[in-house]
Design a protein around this motif. Structure first.
Motif: not given
Length: 171
Positions: A25-27, A33-37, A141-144
């Motif tokens: 759950s934590t991971w 959250r990273n994807l939302d960012r 992340r690479k695509a962004v």
């Protein structure tokens, strides 16, 4: 777990089982959250591309990179949701003892088998989490980053916003 005579060891085994769920759950929450960012960053890139387009700049490559990044983010979201839905439980058949569990030797063998089973479940959990982190989430992340690099290739991308800022500052 009920075969363990020592209550402290039994409680420890139950805590370990619960901890595996908490780790997953934590991971997965962190991945979301990273994807939302990434989505927020992509929105800023899109806003800057719109400003550049209104200034007459060619933003076709940026638009394509933004579209690819959005698709990558959605793919990563689906993978994270699938991972969050997984459960990691002990295989009860792997924890059986060959000696009666009421004896000291049986308890010792049971604890050894239980430890091995927990290690297998832990390895499976982290193999899945690392694959997700290094796969779909890293691709998003690479695509962004690619979209940001495409935006940076537009010459004088900040001119449209600088002109607007200077005009409002003079008023």
């Amino acid at each position: 777990l009920e075969d363990i005579k020592d209550k402290a060891k039994q409680e420890t085994a139950q805590r370990l089982a619960k901890r595996l769920e908490e780790l997953n759950s934590t991971w997965t929450d962190r991945f979301m959250r990273n994807l939302d960012r990434h989505v927020a960053i992509l929105q800023k890139i899109q806003d800057r591309a719109a400003i550049a387009a209104s200034a007459g700049k060619d933003t076709a490559a940026v638009a394509a990179a933004i579209q690819a990044a959005n698709a990558s983010i959605e793919s990563a979201r689906a993978a994270v949701i699938a991972q969050a839905g997984k459960t990691y439980v002990l295989d009860a058949s792997a924890v059986t003892a060959t000696v009666a569990t009421t004896t000291d030797r049986g308890q010792s063998e049971l604890m050894k088998n239980l430890k091995t089973a927990f290690q297998k479940v832990h390895k499976a959990l982290f193999a899945d989490l690392y694959a997700l982190r290094d796969g779909a989430v890293a691709d998003a992340r690479k695509a962004v980053q690619n979209a940001l690099q495409e935006l940076g290739k537009i010459p004088s991308v900040n001119e449209g916003s600088a002109t607007t800022t200077a005009a409002t500052a003079n008023q």
